[in-house]
Write a protein that holds these residues in place. Structure first.
Motif, short mmCIF file in Angstrom:
data_model
loop_
_atom_site.label_atom_id
_atom_site.label_comp_id
_atom_site.label_asym_id
_atom_site.label_seq_id
_atom_site.Cartn_x
_atom_site.Cartn_y
_atom_site.Cartn_z
N GLU C 75 0.75 -1.14 -0.30
CA GLU C 75 -0.17 -0.14 0.11
C GLU C 75 0.67 1.18 0.09
O GLU C 75 0.35 2.46 -0.01
CB GLU C 75 -0.89 0.07 1.21
CG GLU C 75 -0.10 0.10 2.59
CD GLU C 75 0.54 -1.36 2.96
OE1 GLU C 75 0.57 -1.91 1.76
OE2 GLU C 75 0.88 -1.51 3.86
N ASN C 76 2.50 1.38 -0.45
CA ASN C 76 3.16 2.69 0.00
C ASN C 76 3.85 2.92 -0.90
O ASN C 76 4.93 3.04 -0.98
CB ASN C 76 3.45 2.22 0.64
CG ASN C 76 4.98 1.31 1.86
OD1 ASN C 76 4.57 0.48 0.08
ND2 ASN C 76 6.23 1.30 2.18
N ALA C 79 4.67 6.22 -1.67
CA ALA C 79 5.79 7.12 -0.46
C ALA C 79 6.91 6.29 -0.62
O ALA C 79 7.22 6.77 -0.13
CB ALA C 79 4.74 7.00 0.42
N THR C 80 6.83 4.72 -0.98
CA THR C 80 9.11 4.75 -1.09
C THR C 80 9.22 4.98 -2.40
O THR C 80 10.50 5.60 -2.22
CB THR C 80 8.41 3.18 -1.28
OG1 THR C 80 7.88 2.30 -0.17
CG2 THR C 80 9.73 2.51 -1.26
N CYS C 81 8.81 5.32 -3.39
CA CYS C 81 9.46 5.97 -4.56
C CYS C 81 10.01 7.32 -3.73
O CYS C 81 10.64 8.23 -4.35
CB CYS C 81 8.60 6.35 -5.88
SG CYS C 81 9.52 6.82 -7.10
N GLY C 83 10.44 8.39 -0.70
CA GLY C 83 11.65 8.35 -0.04
C GLY C 83 12.65 8.63 -0.84
O GLY C 83 13.38 8.99 -0.36
N VAL C 84 13.08 7.56 -1.97
CA VAL C 84 13.99 7.60 -2.75
C VAL C 84 14.18 8.77 -3.32
O VAL C 84 15.64 9.03 -3.33
CB VAL C 84 13.55 5.95 -3.45
CG1 VAL C 84 15.32 6.25 -4.63
CG2 VAL C 84 13.17 5.32 -2.92
N GLN C 118 -4.37 6.42 -0.93
CA GLN C 118 -3.66 7.17 0.35
C GLN C 118 -2.03 7.60 -0.36
O GLN C 118 -2.00 8.83 -0.40
CB GLN C 118 -3.53 7.00 1.90
CG GLN C 118 -3.73 8.10 2.38
CD GLN C 118 -4.01 7.06 3.87
OE1 GLN C 118 -5.15 7.30 4.28
NE2 GLN C 118 -2.71 7.40 4.64
N SER C 119 -1.48 6.61 -0.35
CA SER C 119 0.10 6.84 0.07
C SER C 119 -0.31 7.54 -1.70
O SER C 119 0.60 8.43 -1.84
CB SER C 119 0.38 5.84 -0.43
OG SER C 119 2.06 5.63 -1.60
N GLY C 122 -0.73 11.65 -1.25
CA GLY C 122 0.21 12.38 -1.14
C GLY C 122 0.74 12.06 -1.61
O GLY C 122 1.96 13.26 -1.99
N HIS C 128 6.23 14.75 -5.41
CA HIS C 128 7.74 14.52 -5.57
C HIS C 128 8.12 14.41 -6.78
O HIS C 128 7.54 14.11 -7.93
CB HIS C 128 7.61 13.24 -5.54
CG HIS C 128 7.98 12.65 -4.07
ND1 HIS C 128 8.72 13.30 -2.87
CD2 HIS C 128 6.70 12.22 -2.84
CE1 HIS C 128 8.57 13.25 -1.94
NE2 HIS C 128 7.59 12.91 -1.38
#
Lengths: 100, 193, 309, 420
Positions: C75-76, C79-81, C83-84, C118-119, C122, C128
């Motif tokens: 589900e993230n 957000a993971t992308c 973060g990188v 949601q992620s 966001g 990003h």
């Protein structure tokens, strides 16, 4: 650090990469998914006009291209789905039962 | 100087700055070399809700992390709390309560359910309006607290406050003078009953 | 730059064979197509939501990616992308990295339309510099063809089975591309595999090389879930476009543009009848379903045309 | 020269973060840790740090951001509490199993329900098996000191584990106390640069992170993690020693307070230890041989060391600021009792669950607990093992402490609404 080729189901925990990381690109090439095939595409070079339309449709990146021309299938990875056979406008790919 | 551990409880309403006053008092004591604790009691305050905050001021580091149940001093920033909150609960008889009010101490005592210790009053609203220009009871209450509790020496308190305010409001000298005036006035005017 | 098909086909492959996706899978075709749009001089970090693609393309110790890759959860992925990308920005600022990296995420419709929405929202809102690619195969295929909010009405899925009292999924497909467009991202588009992949390629290139958070929604047929002959991938995609079930369009800086208008808009049956998941729509007495589906497609198509005027 | 200051626990941690100047912070506000990202944002706004502050839409994305950033080669931090960490749950396991040394400031708060914003340890105790190193703080000073030690521990090449540095919500996070700060350059020297061997954005190589791990490999990876956690014990002590060299402040797995000749002892975690020490001081003045052990490092659990420290004690009360609903005691109790099992002579052990949802615990409570221990020593009867303290009871006879203070006519409780 251990290479993927040296890692297998006998490797002790001390010798596996920490955190299940892999430090090389595209190690999946080592995997023979060719043995999944029950049907095989056959490249009829004579009929091929090298339009390359089959190339992007291959889910297994198994139609190599060199110098503007496609070459024979990468049978280590081709799973025999037949998509290339269907998209070929020139009948340059036959699709036949795999003989093992 | 007073005893080695002084415990203070503040009563106010959310938004009035009782918590800020509590932290300011901790600052003042800290500057004088004391060990301090300043902590509000949570649930989170909402504007207008009664809130409690605490100070523990000691010569040596105090390890206790519980709330304060028998304070030496209680400071009531909002007089209207007297009707709804038992502000003298646990307050030591040899201690004192300081209330922001225009009333005389003896008049306030009748509202305090038989509390026998010192009752002090300070009209922080008027003082702040006269000196700072609006109702900011924090500064006068802080000064009254320092004077009554003697946790720091008055002259040093005045000096520390002045330098701290000057530092904070470099570009607004009028704020500094107003606040300093409020401190002095409050120390003069606090009534002890 | 004009699309040079032959040249593109000669680029080094960025998704290797040997992954364990099903024979005939549309997801890997989508990934290959998108990664091909990267300039060979640029490096990439690929992020992936849990799903078919993830469990099949990085099965320890075998990664199918030529680029760095991270999967963290279902589900993230966005957000993971993000973060990188945040790490890239700061390390670049500090002079610890010199190379150019691009950031591309792949998620299925489960990880994108549903659990990861949601992620995704966001990350799109924060802007990003990344591309989120949804390979939409219209159900949770990894867990066994359960309905998703991308599953179209009437589809027979394992959590919306056709039964005596039920005709498959009752709700319509969510329009995720429009939802993402409503984030006012610089670029969002829908595409699938058509002809020589020009549409997909150009959209992927724009998405990768437009600064900010961009979104691509790629219809990626799943032979197992849709129940069609796996060799028919290209035909299914063509029919999705020609029936206008899956219109091809893009939204660039708020401007809507149709990318493909069928010469002849085909009736929806052409698309439906190829697939086992819609088989019940063709039994006697169920004609209303096809009518209903047709009406909905027509209405949606008209709405899209109005937006693209 | 140390910098003398007075700060709240949240501010202390925010300043530690500022001095470290991490690469990425992903955070979402939640009481009582909210101030940490707030303070930190102001450092970002004033250009005092180089950090990319990612103001995500949830704690779930906060941890996802940290995982990705750390894997990418950056040093990532976050701060959270309670339900915020609960929302990260799955990712906590991802972070530790990917061996990413993320640092989290956890400001402990009770978990729902009913919803409550005050302190207990139910959040971190619930995550005790997630593979994170857990370090707890009694004071603001310790919260700061522990945060500075977290990265050298977690990033050590033999460890590579995420670290959560815990402090008690409101009790220390919002309380101003005296403390000593290190100068920025000393912090930078002590914490050092983050230099991972492999990362996603590496120049000459790729890295693939987060595969599907079939049964043929999964257990080996868990064994690796378990070994890393075991190795962490050594590193934690080495880092503590280096820290002492810089600051003069001594840290270990736990703090022994008046334990040398203690006959009865309390074992607990966090800010309440300070209150307990005050009780020990009072009891010592009465000539009673009371002692106290404050656990600093709960993961890895210092099993042998704790057994050794308690080996000469006759009765011990283990205090848990979290319920585990095992019907047999709290988590610290379970660990401590297990640690003592191998002793040839074991003390009698009881467990108190206390302080849930911000319920205060006082010096008087501790005095009562020590007197219970005294009577266990005297009668050689343990009595009920699993006890709660500080809650109201219908049967007055069952009380072992007085409860007036919880019934103070304090309208605060009536008026305060919840802010989350």
């Amino acid at each position: 650090m251990r290479k993927a080729a040296e890692i297998n189901e006998h490797t002790p925990w001390q010798e596996l990469t920490p955190g299940a990381e892999i430090y090389e690109p595209a190690t999946s090439k080592l995997v023979n998914t060719g043995d999944w095939r029950t049907m095989t595409p056959i490249f009829i070079e004579d009929k091929c006009k090298h339009c390359l339309i089959c190339v992007p449709f291959c889910p297994d990146s198994s139609i190599p291209v060199a110098e503007g021309k496609r070459t024979d299938f990468d049978f280590m990875h081709c799973k025999g789905c037949g998509i290339c056979y269907k998209v070929c406008p020139f009948g340059a790919i036959q699709f036949e039962k795999e003989e093992k | 100087m007073g005893k080695s551990t002084v415990e203070i409880r503040w009563h106010g309403r959310g938004g009035q700055g009782a918590k800020t006053a509590c932290l300011l008092l901790a600052d003042v004591a800290f500057y004088s070399g004391k060990h301090v604790q300043g902590f509000p009691e949570y649930g989170p305050e909402r504007m207008g809700a009664p809130i409690t905050a605490y100070n523990r001021i000691t010569d040596k580091r105090c390890t206790v992390h519980s709330n304060i149940y028998s304070p030496d001093y209680v400071i009531v920033v909002d007089e209207t709390l007297l009707g709804s909150v038992d502000v003298t609960s646990g307050l030591k008889e040899e201690g004192a309560i300081i209330i922001n009010s225009e009333k005389e101490p003896e008049e306030l005592r009748s509202l305090l359910g038989g509390f026998k210790g010192q009752v002090c009053s300070i009209d922080a609203r008027r003082i702040s309006e006269e000196t700072i220009g609006r109702n900011m009871p924090n500064t006068p209450m802080l000064a009254a607290a320092v004077k009554i509790s003697k946790i720091v020496e008055q002259e040093q308190f005045i000096r520390d406050m002045e330098s701290s305010l000057r530092h904070k409001f470099t570009t607004k000298p009028q704020v500094v003078s107003g606040n300093m005036e409020a401190l002095r006035k409050s120390m003069e005017e606090v009534k002890v009953g | 730059m004009a699309y040079n098909f032959k040249q593109e086909m000669e680029k080094p492959e960025r998704l290797a064979g040997g992954h364990r996706l099903c024979a005939g899978c549309g997801a890997s075709v989508a990934v290959r197509g998108v990664l091909r749009a990267l300039e060979p001089s640029d490096r990439a970090v690929v992020t992936n939501a849990t799903g078919c693609l993830e469990v099949s393309t990085y099965l320890y110790p075998y990664t199918a990616y030529e680029d760095s890759y991270i999967h963290s959860a279902f589900e993230n992925a966005a957000a993971t992308c993000g973060g990188v990308e945040a790490a890239y920005r700061v390390l670049k600022k500090k002079g610890k990295i010199e190379e150019n990296f691009k950031f591309i995420t792949f998620g299925g419709d489960g990880g994108t339309y549903d659990i990861g929405l949601q992620s995704l929202s966001g990350a799109m809102e924060r802007g990003h510099d990344m591309v989120y690619v949804c390979y939409d195969n219209e159900a949770y295929m990894n867990t066994g063809i359960q309905r998703s909010s991308a599953t179209p009405r009437f589809a027979d899925a394992t959590t919306t089975p056709v039964g005596r009292e039920s005709y498959g999924k009752t709700q319509r497909k969510k329009n995720l591309t429009e939802i993402i467009a409503a984030h006012n991202v610089p670029y969002a588009a829908q595409t699938t595999f058509l002809g020589n992949f020009k549409d997909l390629h150009e959209k992927a290139h724009k998405a990768i090389y437009t600064e900010g958070a961009c979104f691509l929604n790629v219809l990626a047929p799943c032979p197992r879930g849709w129940r069609y002959d796996m060799a028919e991938l290209a035909e299914l995609c063509r029919l999705a476009a020609d029936t206008c079930v899956w219109p091809l369009y893009e939204i660039e800086e708020g401007t809507w543009k149709l990318s493909y208008e069928p010469k002849k808009k085909l009736p929806i049956e052409e698309f439906l009848k190829k697939q086992g998941r819609f088989k019940h729509m063709f039994t006697k007495g169920n004609e209303w379903m096809i009518e209903d589906a047709q009406q909905y497609v027509d209405q949606q198509w008209q709405r899209l045309l109005d937006k693209c005027k | 020269m140390a910098i003398r200051d007075r700060l709240s626990g949240n501010e202390a941690v925010a300043i530690a973060m500022k001095q470290i100047n991490p690469d990425v912070m992903g955070a979402f506000p939640i009481t009582p840790s909210t101030e940490i990202p707030q303070y930190f944002s102001s450092y970002v706004a004033d250009g005092l740090v180089d950090t990319e502050f990612v103001a995500v839409e949830s704690e779930h994305s906060a941890m996802s951001t940290c995982i990705a950033a750390q894997a990418a080669g950056a040093r990532a931090v976050t701060a959270t509490s309670s339900c915020g960490m609960a929302l990260m749950w799955e990712l906590l396991y991802v972070a530790s199993s990917y061996r990413l040394p993320i640092t989290m400031a956890l400001v402990n708060r009770a978990l729902t329900g009913p919803i409550n914003i005050n302190n207990d340890h139910s959040d971190s105790m619930g995550a005790r098996d997630s593979g994170w190193i857990q370090i707890y703080s009694e004071t603001n000073q310790e919260a700061y000191d522990n945060f500075l030690q977290a990265m050298p521990i977690g990033e050590h090449k033999d460890i590579r584990l995420p670290v959560m540095v815990c402090q008690d919500g409101f009790i220390t996070s919002h309380a101003v106390e005296n403390m000593d700060l290190l100068e920025d350059d000393k912090v930078r020297d002590f914490v050092g640069e983050y230099q991972p061997e492999h990362y996603l954005l590496q120049k000459d190589n790729t890295l693939a992170v987060g595969p599907y791990g079939i049964s043929a490999y999964y257990m080996e990876f868990k064994k690796q993690q378990a070994e890393a956690m075991k190795s962490a014990k050594k590193v934690i002590l080495e880092v503590a020693e280096a820290f002492e060299q810089v600051t003069g402040r001594k840290y270990g797995f736990f703090e022994e307070f008046m334990m040398e000749d203690a006959e009865v002892a309390v074992v607990l975690i966090g800010s309440s230890a300070g209150t307990g020490k005050a009780a020990v001081d009072a009891l010592r003045q009465q000539g009673k041989k009371a002692g106290l052990i404050k656990i600093r490092v709960f993961r890895p659990f210092p099993m042998e060391e704790l057994a050794e420290a308690l080996s000469h004690v006759k009765a011990v009360a283990v205090m848990d600021k979290a319920e585990s609903f095992s019907a047999a005691g709290g988590p610290l109790f379970a660990e401590t009792r297990s640690a003592l099992y191998d002793l040839p002579q074991r003390p009698n052990l009881i467990n108190y669950v206390y302080g849930l949802g911000g319920r205060d615990i006082t010096v008087t409570d501790f005095e009562e607990i020590y007197s219970q221990l005294d009577s266990i020593v005297e009668t050689r009867q343990t009595g009920p093992v699993y006890r709660h303290i500080g809650q109201r009871e219908a049967d007055g006879a069952e009380k072992d402490v007085t409860y007036e203070r919880y019934q103070m006519e304090n309208n605060n409780w009536r008026w305060q609404s919840n802010g989350l």
